[in-house]
Every structure is written in C-alpha cells, then in structure tokens.
Design an enzyme around this catalytic site. Structure first.
Site, PDB file in Angstrom:
ATOM      1  CG  HIS A  14      -1.489   0.945   1.555  1.00 20.71           C
ATOM      2  ND1 HIS A  14      -3.245   1.518   1.345  1.00 20.71           N
ATOM      3  CD2 HIS A  14      -1.814   2.753   1.469  1.00 20.71           C
ATOM      4  CE1 HIS A  14      -4.128   2.098   1.695  1.00 20.71           C
ATOM      5  NE2 HIS A  14      -3.218   2.960   1.235  1.00 20.71           N
ATOM      6  CG  HIS A  16      -0.806   7.140  -1.025  1.00 18.84           C
ATOM      7  ND1 HIS A  16      -2.273   6.972  -1.270  1.00 18.84           N
ATOM      8  CD2 HIS A  16      -1.161   6.206  -0.034  1.00 18.84           C
ATOM      9  CE1 HIS A  16      -2.668   6.014  -0.985  1.00 18.84           C
ATOM     10  NE2 HIS A  16      -2.331   6.570   0.341  1.00 18.84           N
ATOM     11  CE  LYS A 104      -8.044   2.482  -0.305  1.00 17.84           C
ATOM     12  NZ  LYS A 104      -6.675   3.195  -0.252  1.00 17.84           N
ATOM     13  CG  HIS A 142      -9.826   5.067   3.341  1.00 19.88           C
ATOM     14  ND1 HIS A 142      -8.724   4.961   3.694  1.00 19.88           N
ATOM     15  CD2 HIS A 142     -10.533   4.833   4.629  1.00 19.88           C
ATOM     16  CE1 HIS A 142      -8.607   6.593   4.460  1.00 19.88           C
ATOM     17  NE2 HIS A 142      -9.410   5.750   5.367  1.00 19.88           N
ATOM     18  CG  HIS A 180      -4.863   2.761   6.256  1.00 21.10           C
ATOM     19  ND1 HIS A 180      -6.020   2.399   6.524  1.00 21.10           N
ATOM     20  CD2 HIS A 180      -4.729   3.165   4.782  1.00 21.10           C
ATOM     21  CE1 HIS A 180      -6.600   2.796   5.135  1.00 21.10           C
ATOM     22  NE2 HIS A 180      -5.581   3.451   4.043  1.00 21.10           N
ATOM     23  CG  ASP A 253      -1.780   5.106   3.721  1.00 22.96           C
ATOM     24  OD1 ASP A 253      -1.534   5.407   2.961  1.00 22.96           O
ATOM     25  OD2 ASP A 253      -2.763   5.392   4.964  1.00 22.96           O
TER      26      ASP A 253
HETATM   27  O1  DOR Z   1      -2.735   9.655   5.694  1.00 19.70           O
HETATM   28  C1  DOR Z   1      -4.020   9.362   4.211  1.00 19.70           C
HETATM   29  N1  DOR Z   1      -3.303  10.083   3.487  1.00 19.70           N
HETATM   30  N2  DOR Z   1      -4.519   8.651   3.997  1.00 19.70           N
HETATM   31  C2  DOR Z   1      -5.618   8.138   3.172  1.00 19.70           C
HETATM   32  O2  DOR Z   1      -6.095   7.804   3.115  1.00 19.70           O
HETATM   33  C3  DOR Z   1      -4.961   8.979   1.396  1.00 19.70           C
HETATM   34  C4  DOR Z   1      -3.210   9.541   2.121  1.00 19.70           C
HETATM   35  C5  DOR Z   1      -3.005  10.304   1.063  1.00 19.70           C
HETATM   36  O3  DOR Z   1      -3.286  10.268   0.125  1.00 19.70           O
HETATM   37  O4  DOR Z   1      -2.549  11.095   1.118  1.00 19.70           O
HETATM   38 ZN    ZN Z   2      -3.625   4.981   1.327  1.00 20.39          ZN
END
Ligand code: DOR
Ligand code: ZN
Length: 348
Positions: A14, A16, A104, A142, A180, A253
């Site tokens: 997971h 980004h 997702k 989520h 998470h 995450d």
């Molecule tokens: O803290 C987070 N940041 N939780 C999420 O679900 C998305 C993520 C983000 O993309 O910034």
């Molecule tokens: Zn995330």
C-alpha cells in the site's frame, strides 16, 4: 543480537507514489527496500479506468528508468479506483490487462482525493462486487465512515459493523484487505475471518499513539487517516503484525505531502515513510522480540494473499544506529519523513 538481517525482498502492499517530481522521489526510496508495491489510485485525477492505470504505470516506469537498475528490480502493481459508476466490463478489462491487481474502495469524501469515491456500495456496486468475487480480484478498503456525526476515532469500528460485516455476508469469498487497520476492532474482525480477509499495517500506527499529534503543540506530520489511535490499539496492532499470522502484511500507506501542504491551517493527511520503512518495521519487530517474523510480514504474507510468486531477490539491513533526517529536499519539494529526528537502530 545479529548485526544484520537478510530476508526475501519485501513488498509494500500500500503506497502512494504520486506524480511528477514527487513520484521520482518516492520511487527512488521505494526501490531500495521493496521489489513490488501496490500503487494507490487516488491521484488528483483518480485512476478510474484501465486506460488510466496503463498511463500511470508508464509514468512510473519512466520514473524508474531514472533510478539506477530501477527497471530491473521493481514492479508496480496497479489498482483501479472504484466509483459508483464503475462497470463490470471495466473490471474485466482491468483483469485482462495483467497490470491491475486490485480495486480500491474509498468511501466518498473520507480522505485525500476521495471526492469520486463510493457513495453507496450496496446499491451501486453489487455487480462489480460479484465480478470481483468471481475473478478473485481483491477489494482494498479504506475502512472508515465519512459521517461527520461519528467521532473520528470510531470511524473504523463503525465501518466494520455497518459495511464490512454485511458485505462479507453477501460476498463470502470476496478477497478483502482492510487497509491500514488501526483498531482492535479491525484486527479482531480479521482474526474472526479465517479466509479471504487480510489487513495491511503501517509503521506509524504501530510506532505511535494519538498523543504524539498533540505532544507539546499540534504536530501535523503525525496526522494521517485513519488517525492514530490510543495506546491499547497500538499495542494490539503490534501483536497482530509481529505474530507472523498470514492475514497481516506490510503496507506503509506512505503518503507524502510537501511541508507547505502539511504545515497549513488545513493540513493534508499522510505520513511519509518510504524513506526507511523497512527499518522502522524492523525496529518495531525487534522491540517486540519477534524480529524472526519480520520476513513473513514484509515479504511472504502479502505475496501469498495476492497469489504472487515470492521474490527471488533478498534485502539485507544492518544494525547501525542512525538519525532520521529532519527533512528530505528534492527540487522544489520538502518532505518531513516519519520519525524525523529520532534515532533508529537499523540501516538499509
Ligand atoms: O493519511 C492518508 N493520506 N490517508 C489516506 O487515506 C490517503 C493518503 C493520501 O493520499 O494523502
Ligand atoms: Zn493510503
């Protein structure tokens, strides 16, 4: 005490990766520790189709080309962003593409770029859920309600009661990952489900309880969603992750935002851990006296759930006290990494 630890190369289930310069930065950090990663689709323009997933993957491969040996040693595992309008045809297209590994589910307005997230999963997505169950493609959730009447610390446990339990009744063999997971209730739900259910666990939810957000002032770099919980929950997560139970695996995450967006009157949610995530996890497992289970959590359990081969490469980390930098700068970006300024015992 071992001076080093060698394990099957981990996967980050997971992450980004973002776009542009941020992508270059996150990817360079990611490939140092991970052979593969499940890539989140919540870009400013969400990845709602296979076509967009292919384009995003090409952007990632292009960025990988800038990392030494990047193209040889890292595979991005793409995901599709579920909306109320996603069709079963799109899901089949995703499966056939061979590059999309999961879908997702962001409940509408729950977090960053969830403005086109699902409003009513039961009413609008039942055909897609049937299809996912049939083709064995995991649904990554989520798991928080976005109802402003529900206390922010209860949003995960309420979501489990209101959505996950009924969902599981309707789709008994749907592969579900509670992303998470941050509460005892979430972990207990996973324990109660022998098959088809798993959860990723972040470093921040195991390193800190919610007090850190308010220690000596408001600390935006510890603000993420789901929000950090109380000590009882933190300890429960550490137990689950370090147990070696195959239903729990690594998902950082890692969600970077520039300091301008974090240190703001309306700061963004997200912690950046890709800088040294595997070392933070090693620290947690070490303290729990379970370092021998790190490989299961980081490198085996996730692959097993996703039906992926175990990585052939290995990663060695070294016991070597070091201080996490206060800030990472790249081009115009400044990012405060998780555990900045803290001493950690492991080094890549
Ligand atoms: O803290 C987070 N940041 N939780 C999420 O679900 C998305 C993520 C983000 O993309 O910034
Ligand atoms: Zn995330």
């Amino acid at each position: 005490m071992n001076a080093s630890l060698t394990m099957v190369m981990p996967d980050d289930m997971h992450v980004h990766l973002r776009q542009s310069d941020m992508l270059d930065l996150v990817l360079a950090d990611t490939v140092k520790q991970f052979a593969r990663a499940i890539v989140m689709p919540n870009l400013n323009t969400p990845i709602i189709s296979t076509k967009l997933a292919i384009e995003y993957r090409n952007m990632i491969l292009n960025s990988l080309g800038k990392v030494k040996d990047g193209l040889k040693c890292f595979e991005p595992l793409m995901t599709l962003y579920l909306t109320d309008l996603t069709t079963t045809d799109e899901i089949l297209k995703a499966k056939e593409s061979g590059i999309v590994f999961a879908v997702k589910l962001y409940p509408n307005s729950v977090t960053t770029n969830s403005h086109v997230g699902v409003v009513d999963i039961f009413k609008n997505c039942y055909k897609v859920l049937d299809m996912l169950q049939m083709i064995k493609m995991p649904l990554l959730i989520h798991a928080e309600v976005s109802d402003s009447r529900v206390d922010i610390f209860d949003r995960e446990s309420v979501y489990i009661d209101k959505v996950i339990i009924p969902l599981r009744k309707k789709y008994p063999e749907l592969k579900i990952v509670i992303e998470h997971v941050s509460t005892k209730e979430g972990v207990d739900y996973v324990y109660s489900s022998p098959n088809f259910t798993a959860a990723t666990i972040t470093p921040q939810h195991m390193l800190y309880n919610r007090n850190i957000i308010f220690s000596g002032g408001l600390r935006p770099h510890y603000y993420c969603l789901p929000i950090l919980k109380s000590e009882l929950h933190r300890e429960y997560l550490v137990k689950a992750a370090t147990s070696g139970d195959k239903r729990f695996f690594l998902g950082t995450d890692s969600a970077p935002h520039d300091t301008k967006a974090k240190e703001n009157s309306c700061g963004c949610a997200g912690c950046y851990s890709s800088y040294n995530a595997i070392c933070l996890y090693a620290e947690i497992f070490d303290k729990a006296g379970c370092i021998s289970n790190l490989e299961k959590f980081a490198s085996l359990n996730g692959a097993y759930f996703y039906d992926l081969p175990i990585n052939k490469q290995t990663l060695t980390i070294h016991r070597n006290e070091n201080i996490v930098p206060d800030k990472i700068s790249f081009k115009d970006l400044n990012i405060v990494p998780l555990a900045s300024g803290e001493t950690v015992q492991w080094h890549i």
